[in-house]
Enzyme design. Structure first.
Site, short mmCIF file in Angstrom:
data_model
loop_
_atom_site.label_atom_id
_atom_site.label_comp_id
_atom_site.label_asym_id
_atom_site.label_seq_id
_atom_site.Cartn_x
_atom_site.Cartn_y
_atom_site.Cartn_z
N LEU A 79 -8.67 63.34 36.69
CA LEU A 79 -9.16 62.36 35.71
C LEU A 79 -10.58 61.90 36.07
CD1 LEU A 79 -5.81 60.37 35.30
CD2 LEU A 79 -6.73 62.16 33.81
N SER A 86 -12.16 60.90 38.93
CA SER A 86 -12.50 59.73 39.76
C SER A 86 -13.85 59.95 40.42
CB SER A 86 -11.42 59.51 40.81
OG SER A 86 -11.29 60.67 41.62
N ASP A 120 -17.68 65.81 32.86
CA ASP A 120 -17.13 64.55 33.38
C ASP A 120 -18.18 63.44 33.44
OD1 ASP A 120 -15.10 66.36 33.76
OD2 ASP A 120 -15.34 66.47 35.92
C1 GLA Z 1 -13.51 69.83 36.06
C2 GLA Z 1 -15.01 69.95 36.01
C3 GLA Z 1 -15.51 69.98 34.57
C4 GLA Z 1 -14.76 71.02 33.75
C5 GLA Z 1 -13.25 70.88 33.94
C6 GLA Z 1 -12.48 71.98 33.27
O1 GLA Z 1 -13.12 68.58 35.57
O2 GLA Z 1 -15.61 68.87 36.68
O3 GLA Z 1 -16.89 70.21 34.55
O4 GLA Z 1 -15.20 72.31 34.04
O5 GLA Z 1 -12.90 70.87 35.31
O6 GLA Z 1 -12.61 71.89 31.90
#
Ligand code: GLA
Length: 402
Positions: free
Chosen positions: A134, A136, A184
């Site tokens: 998630l 963090s 993210d």
């Molecule tokens: C992680 C990475 C993202 C993305 C996801 C998969 O969260 O930090 O950049 O690649 O995996 O969608």
């Protein structure tokens, strides 16, 4: 069974900073974790994603130091953790343990980008579960980065918001050594209450951004996130490490793009993918191409409030991540099956995979029933009880003076 509360940790972070320094805090910053609705393992392939900023967030209380040193304490974890470094220049690559890089790497990347980052005292606290897929880590990077902007009196807006995203991504990739894709940090900064954030990485790391209304409560719907408690490590690909896990999937995708003669799998034609010999590159490419199409279809289905289609797309995404991308695991498959079996409209794993969380679209009135069914399934298998979060889309990073 309960739902993990999204408490305000600002007051605890602030009080701990003031106890640590013996002086009033200057700013309090906040950045959320995220759950991705659909578009998984597409960001680093030039594809699209559709994440939502969580109400669960990381807070950073900060004040400037005159001696240029950097001190960060984290209140989140059983053992209180702290790092102290002699200068912002010492916050770059090579920090150990990994946590230190997440906590202060963004100071180094912001300074490199020309931001006059001063010495700082920081205390962070968070309600984003650690290692649960998630983000963090992005919440931590962006909260600390927002605190820096706060100390300098620069709002998290316009060019500075973009600068924060870029610096947080660079901290994760270059200081921690995790080759993540950029989704993210972008949603941790640009999330908006009541909206999902459509990010299109066709133009590279500076993704094109569009807010997509997410009127869940108005439609009697809710998002149920379940943290399976199985930990994954994204920071597995350090510069010298043999690529495994996430880094290995990235390498597979690059290999597939090379075989297809396209710069990224985003440009791959479905026919050309189907014509590849059966094997890893074909499976990875098939996932990316189909998942990119599912993101567009999901946005349309949201606009039309087509619940069957939303559910189908979530289920197809999970199957593709399980069979073609091969990033699911038995616990994720179990949580998805149990949620769907108990009446969720659809469910899938979310985030990088190899453990972490699932996301289910459910009718609000069946939230308790769906969560209980997942708990029962875990108990039957002898697994530790998972944790559930009910998610309303929230705002991205910000700071306020204290
Ligand atoms: C992680 C990475 C993202 C993305 C996801 C998969 O969260 O930090 O950049 O690649 O995996 O969608």
């Amino acid at each position: 069974m309960g739902f993990l509360a999204a408490l305000d940790r600002g007051p605890t972070a602030r009080a701990a900073l003031e106890a640590m320094t013996g002086a009033p805090a200057q700013v309090l910053a906040r950045a959320p974790g995220r759950v991705n609705l659909i578009g998984e393992h597409t960001d680093y392939n030039g594809g699209a994603v559709l994440p939502v900023a969580l109400p669960h967030a990381t807070w950073a209380a900060a004040s400037e130091r005159r001696d240029g040193r950097v001190r960060v304490r984290s209140l989140q974890s059983d053992t209180d953790r702290a790092v102290e470094l002699p200068s912002v220049a010492a916050c770059g690559p090579g920090l150990s343990p990994t946590w230190a890089g997440y906590a202060v790497g963004v100071l180094w990347t912001l300074a490199r980008a020309g931001v006059p980052v001063p010495g700082l005292d920081l205390v962070v606290d968070s309600t984003v579960p650690l290692g649960a897929g998630l983000s963090s880590s992005a919440a931590l990077e962006c909260a600390v980065g927002a605190a820096v902007l706060g100390v300098l009196g620069r709002p998290v807006a316009g060019a500075d918001a973009d600068l924060l995203v870029t610096a947080a991504v660079a901290a994760e990739q270059e200081v921690v050594g995790a080759p993540t894709g950029g989704m993210d940090q972008a949603v941790a900064v640009h999330g908006r209450a009541g909206h999902a954030v459509h990010l299109d990485f066709a133009t590279g790391a500076a993704a094109a951004r569009r807010l997509v209304p997410l009127p869940l409560h108005e439609r009697g719907l809710a998002l149920l996130v379940t943290d399976t408690g199985v930990a994954h490590a994204l920071a597995d690909g350090g510069p010298d490490a043999e690529p495994v896990g996430y880094a290995a999937r990235r390498a597979d995708c690059e290999e597939a793009a090379r075989l297809l003669g396209v710069p990224t799998l985003r440009e791959a034609a479905p026919d050309a993918v189907a014509a590849l010999p059966e094997g890893r590159p074909r499976r990875r490419a098939r996932h990316v191409v189909s998942e990119t199409a599912r993101v567009a279809a999901f946005v349309t289905a949201l606009e039309r409030d087509d619940r069957r289609e939303l559910g189908r797309l979530l289920a197809d995404s999970h199957a593709s991540l399980r069979d073609d991308m091969e990033v699911s695991c038995p616990e994720l498959d179990l949580a998805v099956a149990a949620a769907t079996g108990a009446g969720a409209l659809g469910a899938r794993m979310t985030g990088g995979g190899f453990g972490g969380s699932t996301v289910a679209l459910v009718e609000e009135r069946s939230l308790g029933q769906v969560a209980a069914a997942v708990d029962e399934a875990f108990e039957r298998e002898g697994l530790a009880a998972p944790r559930h979060l009910v998610v309303e889309a929230s705002d991205g990073a910000s700071w306020s003076p204290v």
